[in-house]
Design a protein around this motif. Structure first.
Motif, PDB file in Angstrom:
ATOM      1  N   SER A 116     -81.461  26.985   4.881  1.00  0.00           N
ATOM      2  CA  SER A 116     -81.714  26.012   5.941  1.00  0.00           C
ATOM      3  C   SER A 116     -81.289  26.487   7.326  1.00  0.00           C
ATOM      4  CB  SER A 116     -81.000  24.699   5.610  1.00  0.00           C
ATOM      5  OG  SER A 116     -79.605  24.848   5.787  1.00  0.00           O
ATOM      6  N   HIS A 117     -80.814  27.718   7.438  1.00  0.00           N
ATOM      7  CA  HIS A 117     -80.322  28.189   8.737  1.00  0.00           C
ATOM      8  C   HIS A 117     -81.420  28.944   9.488  1.00  0.00           C
ATOM      9  CE1 HIS A 117     -77.628  29.720  11.808  1.00  0.00           C
ATOM     10  NE2 HIS A 117     -76.679  28.923  11.318  1.00  0.00           N
ATOM     11  N   VAL A 118     -81.788  28.423  10.652  1.00  0.00           N
ATOM     12  CA  VAL A 118     -82.904  29.001  11.410  1.00  0.00           C
ATOM     13  C   VAL A 118     -82.602  30.444  11.810  1.00  0.00           C
ATOM     14  CG1 VAL A 118     -84.255  28.793  13.532  1.00  0.00           C
ATOM     15  CG2 VAL A 118     -83.649  26.736  12.234  1.00  0.00           C
ATOM     16  N   SER A 171     -88.037  18.810  12.054  1.00  0.00           N
ATOM     17  CA  SER A 171     -88.507  18.814  13.437  1.00  0.00           C
ATOM     18  C   SER A 171     -88.771  20.233  13.929  1.00  0.00           C
ATOM     19  CB  SER A 171     -87.468  18.147  14.342  1.00  0.00           C
ATOM     20  OG  SER A 171     -86.191  18.712  14.108  1.00  0.00           O
ATOM     21  N   GLU A 172     -88.212  21.241  13.220  1.00  0.00           N
ATOM     22  CA  GLU A 172     -88.492  22.643  13.596  1.00  0.00           C
ATOM     23  C   GLU A 172     -89.991  22.938  13.526  1.00  0.00           C
ATOM     24  OE1 GLU A 172     -86.348  25.486  14.557  1.00  0.00           O
ATOM     25  OE2 GLU A 172     -85.369  23.660  15.201  1.00  0.00           O
ATOM     26  N   VAL A 210     -74.547  24.473  14.950  1.00  0.00           N
ATOM     27  CA  VAL A 210     -73.853  24.455  16.237  1.00  0.00           C
ATOM     28  C   VAL A 210     -72.865  23.295  16.394  1.00  0.00           C
ATOM     29  CG1 VAL A 210     -75.522  23.207  17.715  1.00  0.00           C
ATOM     30  CG2 VAL A 210     -74.178  25.093  18.649  1.00  0.00           C
ATOM     31  N   TYR A 212     -67.399  31.105  20.976  1.00  0.00           N
ATOM     32  CA  TYR A 212     -68.574  31.843  21.469  1.00  0.00           C
ATOM     33  C   TYR A 212     -69.851  31.178  20.958  1.00  0.00           C
ATOM     34  CZ  TYR A 212     -65.286  35.317  23.009  1.00  0.00           C
ATOM     35  OH  TYR A 212     -64.253  35.943  23.650  1.00  0.00           O
ATOM     36  N   ALA A 268     -80.033  24.462  24.967  1.00  0.00           N
ATOM     37  CA  ALA A 268     -80.938  23.884  23.964  1.00  0.00           C
ATOM     38  C   ALA A 268     -80.704  22.379  23.855  1.00  0.00           C
ATOM     39  CB  ALA A 268     -80.710  24.557  22.613  1.00  0.00           C
ATOM     40  N   ARG A 304     -81.296  18.810  21.720  1.00  0.00           N
ATOM     41  CA  ARG A 304     -81.566  18.318  20.376  1.00  0.00           C
ATOM     42  C   ARG A 304     -81.365  16.809  20.295  1.00  0.00           C
ATOM     43  NH1 ARG A 304     -83.363  22.585  19.978  1.00  0.00           N
ATOM     44  NH2 ARG A 304     -83.262  24.124  18.300  1.00  0.00           N
ATOM     45  N   VAL A 333     -86.260  27.327  19.914  1.00  0.00           N
ATOM     46  CA  VAL A 333     -86.801  25.981  20.091  1.00  0.00           C
ATOM     47  C   VAL A 333     -85.926  25.334  21.157  1.00  0.00           C
ATOM     48  CG1 VAL A 333     -87.183  23.744  18.978  1.00  0.00           C
ATOM     49  CG2 VAL A 333     -87.653  25.873  17.735  1.00  0.00           C
TER      50      VAL A 333
END
Ligand code: NDP
Ligand code: GDR
Length: 372
Positions: free
Chosen positions: A89-91, A133-134, A196, A216, A222, A224, A316
């Motif tokens: 599930s990690h983009v 939503s990706e 994040v 970091y 971005a 969301r 995105v």
């Protein structure tokens, strides 16, 4: 008693959904991957000993890359409802492991749908697909709703696009009750540490307690639409209780930047942060500290900085959902605001950080892993 099968039961959503369905009186079956360590931390509080009679939670070893176990589990359990939440599930990780991501997220969905058909359950078993939503990626319309065109921007999103359409196709081709929940980002204290929001609440809590010095991040601009996972799993269930299968956007309709999320989390810790720079050389500098949650922090400290390593090859930049259809047809509205969610996540991570700091003060080694 209804039976549900959840893939991805050990994940954030799987754990909340299992709790929700058990409370509703379901017998819940979950597929768990074989790992060299237990990986059931999020569902340990629900665990029932296999020797207990009339267990309501049953775990099966399996993997979405292996048809044979999916067919066997479906045949054995004969579930009324299947929730396909399992995924890489990690983009950002999907750029590093694109083929594996496609195997699990795209073909895994196909394998599961086929397993239902092979068991002859296509007219009985209802199927929920964890869409995302990706899919909107490079957005074509603001806000995004069910009719907004897709434009995936990562191997993850491209794999989920296949899963979306194969779910629609099985609904149309075989008359299956199969639907997609197009869920916008949703978070909680159970969120994986490398996404994040959790990276921020955990990182800042560690900094507040003197365990780490600087957080970091990548693209802080971005935007969301962040909701709470508890609200979103309720919707997953609701989607399978309708007369007809339909796809829904699930979102709050409110948007924040990653930078906003840092600010809100820092505020919860009594830290006021000022940002300087341009998104590449940007820094988050402490302006003021109040209360006793952040004893290790003082004005002037740089506690946030950009590391370009966390930038994605294609990003995105902005997502904002329109959940009107869900509200009108299902009566769904999110009950937990983003602010409340931030409060809950920070409280959880601060508690963890305090425990770690205490152990370290007494000479114990604590492994505070830091990763993307
Ligand atoms: P998590 O990453 O927390 O959980 C993913 C789950 O999938 C874990 O249980 C993981 O197992 C399991 N899994 C990974 N690979 C495989 C595999 N090869 N075979 C079987 N299971 C596997 O995700 P979330 O709970 O946050 O999300 C649930 C679903 O919803 C995912 O499909 C995600 O893509 C989708 N989604 C999530 C959104 C969000 O904001 N959270 C928004 C929109 C969609 P293990 O514990 O062993 O790693
Ligand atoms: P996302 O969530 O990619 O939207 O996918 P993530 O929290 O990883 O990123 C959100 C945004 O924050 C930016 N960002 C960072 N992201 C991470 N992980 N680490 C950083 O250091 C960092 N700095 C800035 C990202 O670039 C991005 O723009 C999540 C997952 O749960 C998917 O499975 C789900 O489908 C979508 O949400 C909806």
């Amino acid at each position: 008693m209804k039976k549900a099968l959840i893939t991805g039961i050990t994940g954030q959503d799987g754990s909340y959904l299992a709790e929700f369905l058990l409370e509703k009186g379901y017998e819940v079956h979950g597929i768990k991957r074989r790992a060299s360590l237990f990986n059931t931390e999020r569902i340990d509080h629900l665990y029932q000993d296999p020797h207990e009679r009339d267990r309501k939670l049953v775990l099966h070893y399996g993997d979405l890359t292996d048809s044979s176990n999916l067919i066997r589990i479906i045949q054995q359990v004969r579930p009324d409802e299947v929730y396909n939440l399992g995924a890489q599930s990690h983009v950002a990780v999907s750029f590093e492991s694109p083929e594996y991501t496609a195997d699990v997220d795209a073909l895994g969905t196909l394998r599961l749908l086929e397993a239902i058909r092979i068991a002859g359950l296509e007219k009985e078993t209802r199927f929920y697909q964890a869409s995302t939503s990706e899919l909107y990626g490079l957005v074509q319309e603001v806000p995004q709703k069910e009719t907004t065109p897709f434009y995936p921007r990562s191997p993850y999103a491209a794999a989920k696009l296949y899963a979306y359409w194969i779910t629609v196709n099985y609904r149309e081709a075989y008359g299956m009750y199969a639907c997609n929940g197009i869920l916008f980002n949703h978070e909680s204290p159970r969120r994986g540490e490398t996404f994040v929001t959790r990276k921020i609440t955990r990182g800042l809590s560690n900094i507040a307690q003197g365990i780490e010095q600087c957080l970091y991040l990548g693209n802080m601009g971005a935007l969301r639409d962040w909701g709470h996972a508890k609200d979103y799993v309720r919707m997953q269930w609701l989607m399978l209780q309708q007369d007809q299968a339909e796809d829904f956007v699930i979102a709050t309709g409110v948007q924040y930047s990653v930078r906003d999320f840092v600010r809100m989390s820092a505020e919860e810790l009594g830290i006021t942060v000022r940002f300087e720079g341009d998104g590449v050389e940007e820094k988050g500098i402490v302006e003021a500290v109040s209360g006793d949650s952040a004893p290790a922090v003082k004005p002037g400290d740089i506690i946030v900085a950009v590391d370009p390593r966390y930038f994605r090859p294609t990003e995105v930049e902005t997502l904002l959902g329109d959940p009107t259809r869900a509200r009108e047809r299902l009566g769904w509205v999110p009950e937990i605001s983003t602010e409340e969610m931030v409060r809950e996540m920070v409280a959880y991570d601060l508690d963890q950080a305090r425990q770690h700091a205490l152990l370290m003060r007494h000479g114990y080694e604590v492994n505070v892993s830091r990763e993307s």
